[in-house]
Design a protein around this motif. Structure first.
Motif, PDB file in Angstrom:
ATOM      1  N   LYS A   1       0.835  -1.200   0.000  1.00 50.13           N
ATOM      2  CA  LYS A   1       0.000   0.000   0.000  1.00 50.13           C
ATOM      3  C   LYS A   1       0.875   1.257   0.000  1.00 50.13           C
ATOM      4  CE  LYS A   1      -3.910  -2.183   2.338  1.00 50.13           C
ATOM      5  NZ  LYS A   1      -4.813  -2.172   3.517  1.00 50.13           N
ATOM      6  N   GLU A   2       0.550   2.171  -0.882  1.00 48.53           N
ATOM      7  CA  GLU A   2       1.250   3.450  -1.015  1.00 48.53           C
ATOM      8  C   GLU A   2       2.777   3.278  -1.064  1.00 48.53           C
ATOM      9  OE1 GLU A   2      -0.189   6.015   2.081  1.00 48.53           O
ATOM     10  OE2 GLU A   2      -2.086   6.349   1.050  1.00 48.53           O
TER      11      GLU A   2
ATOM     12  N   ILE B   1       6.629   3.808  -1.977  1.00 44.32           N
ATOM     13  CA  ILE B   1       7.407   5.015  -2.300  1.00 44.32           C
ATOM     14  C   ILE B   1       8.655   4.679  -3.119  1.00 44.32           C
ATOM     15  CG2 ILE B   1       6.588   6.250  -0.254  1.00 44.32           C
ATOM     16  CD1 ILE B   1       9.321   5.735   1.023  1.00 44.32           C
TER      17      ILE B   1
ATOM     18  N   ASN C   1       0.606   4.297  -9.083  1.00 46.58           N
ATOM     19  CA  ASN C   1       1.088   4.512  -7.714  1.00 46.58           C
ATOM     20  C   ASN C   1       1.679   5.914  -7.591  1.00 46.58           C
ATOM     21  OD1 ASN C   1       0.970   1.502  -6.651  1.00 46.58           O
ATOM     22  ND2 ASN C   1       1.988   1.435  -8.633  1.00 46.58           N
ATOM     23  N   PRO C   2       0.851   6.919  -7.425  1.00 49.08           N
ATOM     24  CA  PRO C   2       1.347   8.305  -7.368  1.00 49.08           C
ATOM     25  C   PRO C   2       2.259   8.594  -6.183  1.00 49.08           C
ATOM     26  CG  PRO C   2      -1.001   8.191  -6.806  1.00 49.08           C
ATOM     27  CD  PRO C   2      -0.620   6.848  -7.330  1.00 49.08           C
ATOM     28  N   THR C   3       2.341   7.667  -5.223  1.00 46.25           N
ATOM     29  CA  THR C   3       3.216   7.866  -4.059  1.00 46.25           C
ATOM     30  C   THR C   3       4.669   7.526  -4.357  1.00 46.25           C
ATOM     31  OG1 THR C   3       2.597   5.632  -3.315  1.00 46.25           O
ATOM     32  CG2 THR C   3       1.398   7.490  -2.345  1.00 46.25           C
TER      33      THR C   3
ATOM     34  N   ASN D   1       8.392   7.705  -5.360  1.00 43.27           N
ATOM     35  CA  ASN D   1       9.313   8.846  -5.397  1.00 43.27           C
ATOM     36  C   ASN D   1      10.754   8.429  -5.664  1.00 43.27           C
ATOM     37  OD1 ASN D   1       9.937  11.617  -5.163  1.00 43.27           O
ATOM     38  ND2 ASN D   1      10.534  11.361  -3.030  1.00 43.27           N
TER      39      ASN D   1
END
Length: 316
Positions: free
Chosen positions: A112-113, A115, A195-197, A199
């Motif tokens: 989930k989320e 990075i 998944n915009p989270t 980075n």
């Protein structure tokens, strides 16, 4: 008399066949029960340890489990232990060093989320087979990616691995092996959209150098060396370089012999971008070489995980 003997022979064959079927069914039933009991109900950390220990013939601390796995066929072991599909079609393009089959994710979990995104532009780059040779298993950078993801997740860094088969994408588009970075870029863009989270982006490779050049010993333990590769043929490469420098400085300070430094690539004859234009936090890492074992790679991953954790947490 002759008919009687023939009847006896047929009766004996039927009995023998029936007994063999009963023995086989009993064996399969018992094996599946024990296999499920001891292997299916494991958490990810234990499963990784079992897979590494078993397939590399290292610790052998669990003889019952290893014996059970040895009883089964090679195809079953490949499919259900490492997720390797038998008779996988290979590319005809020329590649450097050991090549491995595509390996499906053996530790599938929902992240989930996330990075951090781990991918392999050259998914089939393989390491030394060592004791996997009898099972025709070549450890690969994709296997190393699965291990890195689990190590990061254990430290609370939600990471995911790209599991789409790069070779299939090349086939769909009728692209040569040299277009692998174009294929992996499609996957990066798709992952970013879903998944915009995300980075941080790590493209894990292995080099084709000698064992001496790709290996170091730290406190009597063998490690696969790390080389950071930065492409200069895009406007924002200096931000990627800063990321690489920070991690490289951490390694030089704490494990000086582990890093091979940073290779800057640009100009004719090289890619020069390596998809590092998608984010300032994108790196290409050469993790060891073709002659390293997955144990040496695993040892290095434990250190690489610490470096990435410290960077992401702002401790570097």
């Amino acid at each position: 008399m002759k008919r009687f003997k023939t009847k006896r022979k047929l009766k004996f064959r039927y009995k023998l066949t029936l007994n063999l079927i009963i023995v086989f069914v009993t064996f399969v039933t018992i094996f599946k029960f024990l296999y499920n009991k001891f292997l299916i109900h494991m958490n990810n950390e234990n499963l990784i340890n079992y897979l590494v220990d078993y397939n590399l013939n290292t610790k052998k601390n669990h003889p019952l489990i290893f014996d059970l796995m040895n009883l089964n066929s090679t195809d079953f072991l490949l499919k259900y232990t490492l997720g390797v599909e038998a008779n996988k079609m290979e590319e005809n393009e020329e590649k450097v060093g050991f090549e491995a089959d595509y390996i499906e994710d053996p530790y599938q979990t929902e992240i989930k989320e996330p990075i951090l995104y781990i991918y392999n532009t050259h998914q089939t780059e393989g390491y030394q087979k060592t004791n996997n040779a009898s099972y025709n298993i070549t450890p690969s950078v994709l296997m190393a990616s699965y291990i890195l993801r689990e190590s990061l997740n254990d430290l609370g860094i939600p990471a995911l691995v790209e599991t789409n088969d790069i070779s299939e994408i090349l086939k769909v588009h009728n692209w040569k092996y040299s277009y692998s970075y174009a294929a992996s870029k499609l996957l990066i863009k798709d992952a970013m959209q879903k998944n915009p989270t995300l980075n941080y982006f790590i493209d894990l490779h292995r080099d084709a150098t000698s064992y001496e050049a790709s290996t170091t010993t730290i406190e009597d333990k063998k490690y696969a060396k790390i080389l950071f590769v930065i492409g200069k043929d895009h406007p924002n490469y200096e931000k990627n370089l800063k990321f690489a420098n920070t991690l490289n400085d951490y390694l030089k300070t704490n494990y000086p012999s582990l890093t091979r430094g940073i290779a800057l690539k640009s100009g004719k004859g090289v890619n020069g971008i390596y998809n590092q234009d998608v984010s300032e936090n994108t790196l290409l890492i050469e993790l060891g070489g073709q002659y390293n074992s997955i144990v040496e790679v695993n040892n290095t991953i434990s250190i690489l995980t610490k470096a990435l954790y410290a960077y992401i947490k702002g401790e570097l």
